[in-house]
Design a protein around this motif. Sequence first.
Motif, PDB file in Angstrom:
ATOM      1  N   SER A  28      36.038  67.028  43.518  1.00 54.46           N
ATOM      2  CA  SER A  28      34.865  67.403  44.142  1.00 54.46           C
ATOM      3  C   SER A  28      33.768  67.845  43.050  1.00 54.46           C
ATOM      4  N   GLU A  29      34.266  68.173  41.762  1.00 53.84           N
ATOM      5  CA  GLU A  29      33.388  68.436  40.699  1.00 53.84           C
ATOM      6  C   GLU A  29      32.835  67.513  39.785  1.00 53.84           C
ATOM      7  N   VAL A  30      33.800  66.306  39.735  1.00 47.29           N
ATOM      8  CA  VAL A  30      33.716  65.370  38.743  1.00 47.29           C
ATOM      9  C   VAL A  30      33.203  64.039  39.350  1.00 47.29           C
ATOM     10  N   HIS A  31      32.159  63.616  39.218  1.00 47.42           N
ATOM     11  CA  HIS A  31      31.413  62.118  39.664  1.00 47.42           C
ATOM     12  C   HIS A  31      31.186  61.658  38.356  1.00 47.42           C
ATOM     13  N   LEU A  32      31.867  60.274  37.969  1.00 52.36           N
ATOM     14  CA  LEU A  32      31.423  59.516  36.943  1.00 52.36           C
ATOM     15  C   LEU A  32      30.203  58.664  37.391  1.00 52.36           C
ATOM     16  N   VAL A  33      29.505  58.948  36.239  1.00 49.27           N
ATOM     17  CA  VAL A  33      28.069  57.893  36.656  1.00 49.27           C
ATOM     18  C   VAL A  33      28.373  56.396  36.232  1.00 49.27           C
ATOM     19  N   CYS A  34      28.199  55.460  36.699  1.00 51.25           N
ATOM     20  CA  CYS A  34      28.607  53.987  36.247  1.00 51.25           C
ATOM     21  C   CYS A  34      27.261  53.329  37.248  1.00 51.25           C
ATOM     22  N   THR A  35      27.411  51.821  36.830  1.00 47.62           N
ATOM     23  CA  THR A  35      26.456  50.967  37.175  1.00 47.62           C
ATOM     24  C   THR A  35      27.289  49.845  38.116  1.00 47.62           C
ATOM     25  N   ARG A  36      26.626  49.840  39.260  1.00 53.15           N
ATOM     26  CA  ARG A  36      27.281  48.572  40.356  1.00 53.15           C
ATOM     27  C   ARG A  36      26.446  47.465  39.689  1.00 53.15           C
ATOM     28  N   MET A  37      27.314  46.444  39.491  1.00 55.77           N
ATOM     29  CA  MET A  37      27.081  45.098  38.772  1.00 55.77           C
ATOM     30  C   MET A  37      27.465  43.885  39.859  1.00 55.77           C
TER      31      MET A  37
ATOM     32  N   LEU B  28      48.105  52.283  28.045  1.00 52.35           N
ATOM     33  CA  LEU B  28      46.939  51.428  27.568  1.00 52.35           C
ATOM     34  C   LEU B  28      45.583  51.950  28.396  1.00 52.35           C
ATOM     35  N   HIS B  29      45.796  52.251  29.575  1.00 50.86           N
ATOM     36  CA  HIS B  29      44.455  52.758  30.058  1.00 50.86           C
ATOM     37  C   HIS B  29      44.075  54.153  30.029  1.00 50.86           C
ATOM     38  N   THR B  30      45.066  54.921  29.747  1.00 51.07           N
ATOM     39  CA  THR B  30      44.761  56.336  28.978  1.00 51.07           C
ATOM     40  C   THR B  30      44.043  56.149  27.736  1.00 51.07           C
ATOM     41  N   ARG B  31      44.573  55.445  26.703  1.00 52.32           N
ATOM     42  CA  ARG B  31      44.243  55.317  25.359  1.00 52.32           C
ATOM     43  C   ARG B  31      42.705  54.660  25.328  1.00 52.32           C
ATOM     44  N   SER B  32      42.471  53.421  26.159  1.00 48.86           N
ATOM     45  CA  SER B  32      41.207  52.968  26.567  1.00 48.86           C
ATOM     46  C   SER B  32      40.118  53.812  26.818  1.00 48.86           C
ATOM     47  N   ILE B  33      40.446  54.592  27.857  1.00 51.05           N
ATOM     48  CA  ILE B  33      39.477  55.917  28.387  1.00 51.05           C
ATOM     49  C   ILE B  33      39.114  56.720  27.205  1.00 51.05           C
ATOM     50  N   THR B  34      40.113  57.492  26.538  1.00 51.54           N
ATOM     51  CA  THR B  34      39.917  58.416  25.658  1.00 51.54           C
ATOM     52  C   THR B  34      39.356  58.132  24.425  1.00 51.54           C
ATOM     53  N   SER B  35      39.407  56.705  24.064  1.00 53.53           N
ATOM     54  CA  SER B  35      38.781  56.226  22.981  1.00 53.53           C
ATOM     55  C   SER B  35      37.615  55.785  22.875  1.00 53.53           C
ATOM     56  N   LEU B  36      37.340  54.669  24.138  1.00 49.07           N
ATOM     57  CA  LEU B  36      36.369  53.823  24.208  1.00 49.07           C
ATOM     58  C   LEU B  36      35.165  54.548  25.054  1.00 49.07           C
ATOM     59  N   CYS B  37      35.390  55.603  25.858  1.00 50.28           N
ATOM     60  CA  CYS B  37      34.425  56.150  26.462  1.00 50.28           C
ATOM     61  C   CYS B  37      33.882  57.364  26.115  1.00 50.28           C
ATOM     62  N   GLN B  38      34.264  57.943  24.811  1.00 45.66           N
ATOM     63  CA  GLN B  38      33.769  58.954  24.101  1.00 45.66           C
ATOM     64  C   GLN B  38      32.208  58.535  24.061  1.00 45.66           C
ATOM     65  N   GLY B  39      31.467  59.884  24.176  1.00 44.68           N
ATOM     66  CA  GLY B  39      30.087  59.427  24.045  1.00 44.68           C
ATOM     67  C   GLY B  39      29.385  59.146  25.212  1.00 44.68           C
TER      68      GLY B  39
ATOM     69  N   HIS C  18      35.203  66.719  29.342  1.00 43.83           N
ATOM     70  CA  HIS C  18      35.633  67.402  30.984  1.00 43.83           C
ATOM     71  C   HIS C  18      35.648  66.136  31.634  1.00 43.83           C
ATOM     72  N   GLU C  19      34.891  65.156  31.809  1.00 45.16           N
ATOM     73  CA  GLU C  19      35.000  64.272  32.421  1.00 45.16           C
ATOM     74  C   GLU C  19      36.051  63.166  32.221  1.00 45.16           C
ATOM     75  N   LEU C  20      36.231  63.154  30.712  1.00 45.07           N
ATOM     76  CA  LEU C  20      37.383  62.273  30.433  1.00 45.07           C
ATOM     77  C   LEU C  20      38.897  62.635  30.643  1.00 45.07           C
ATOM     78  N   ARG C  21      38.838  63.896  30.539  1.00 46.67           N
ATOM     79  CA  ARG C  21      40.085  64.768  30.663  1.00 46.67           C
ATOM     80  C   ARG C  21      40.477  64.820  32.088  1.00 46.67           C
ATOM     81  N   THR C  22      39.635  64.804  33.029  1.00 42.20           N
ATOM     82  CA  THR C  22      39.820  64.794  34.320  1.00 42.20           C
ATOM     83  C   THR C  22      40.227  63.349  34.791  1.00 42.20           C
ATOM     84  N   TRP C  23      39.539  62.447  34.294  1.00 42.47           N
ATOM     85  CA  TRP C  23      39.833  60.958  34.652  1.00 42.47           C
ATOM     86  C   TRP C  23      41.212  60.685  34.261  1.00 42.47           C
ATOM     87  N   VAL C  24      41.600  60.948  32.794  1.00 44.59           N
ATOM     88  CA  VAL C  24      42.788  60.705  32.582  1.00 44.59           C
ATOM     89  C   VAL C  24      44.066  61.382  33.176  1.00 44.59           C
ATOM     90  N   GLU C  25      43.729  62.698  33.378  1.00 51.33           N
ATOM     91  CA  GLU C  25      44.901  63.497  34.351  1.00 51.33           C
ATOM     92  C   GLU C  25      45.113  63.161  35.412  1.00 51.33           C
TER      93      GLU C  25
END
Length: 180
Positions: free
Chosen positions: A145-154, A21-32, A37-44
Amino acid sequence: MASRLNLRAASAGDQHALWRLHTRSITSLCQGAYSSHELRTWVELLRPEAYLPADPPRTVLVAEQEDQLVGFGQLDPVRGELEALYVSPDTVGLGVGSALLSALETLAWRANVRAMTLDASLNAEPFYRARGYVPLHAARRILTSEVHLVCTRMQKRQPLVLRSAAGEGPGQGRAPLPEP
C-alpha cells in the motif's frame, strides 16, 4: 572466448536459482532507478516457491552458461505480456537478455500474438527501446500500500513480415522464424 548460451524451459528444480538471480538482479541493476526502501520492499516480497510451476499457458525460459543460470524470462502468450526478464548482473551487455527476449517474442508471434506488452523498470526502458518497444504511458507496479514502483508500459507489434507470412496482409510466402 565466451561460453555458449543455452536456453531451455525452466523446471521445478530451478526455483531457488531463479529466486537468487532475480534478487541479485534487482538489488544490483535497479540501484539508482529506485530508492533503497523500494528495492528492499521488492526483494522482500520474492519467494522461491513462487517461481514454478508457472500457470499454463505461461512460459518460463532460463538462460545458462557453463551450467550456471544467468537469466530468465516469463511470457503469458494469451495476453501477449512479458511478465519478467532478468539477467545476472555479471552478464549485462553480453546478449543474455536479448537472446531471452528474442526467444520469447518468437514464441508469442508463433502463438499469433499481435503485440507484446510489458511494464519496464526505469533502468530497463532503454534496453526495450533498443529492441523495438515503444512507450505507451507511465505506469506503477503496486508492491504494498505504501510502495508503488514507477515503470513504463511498453509495446512492440508483431512484425508485418510475420503477419504477411501467416497470410494476413501484403506479401507472400513464409518468413523463417528462429528457434527459441
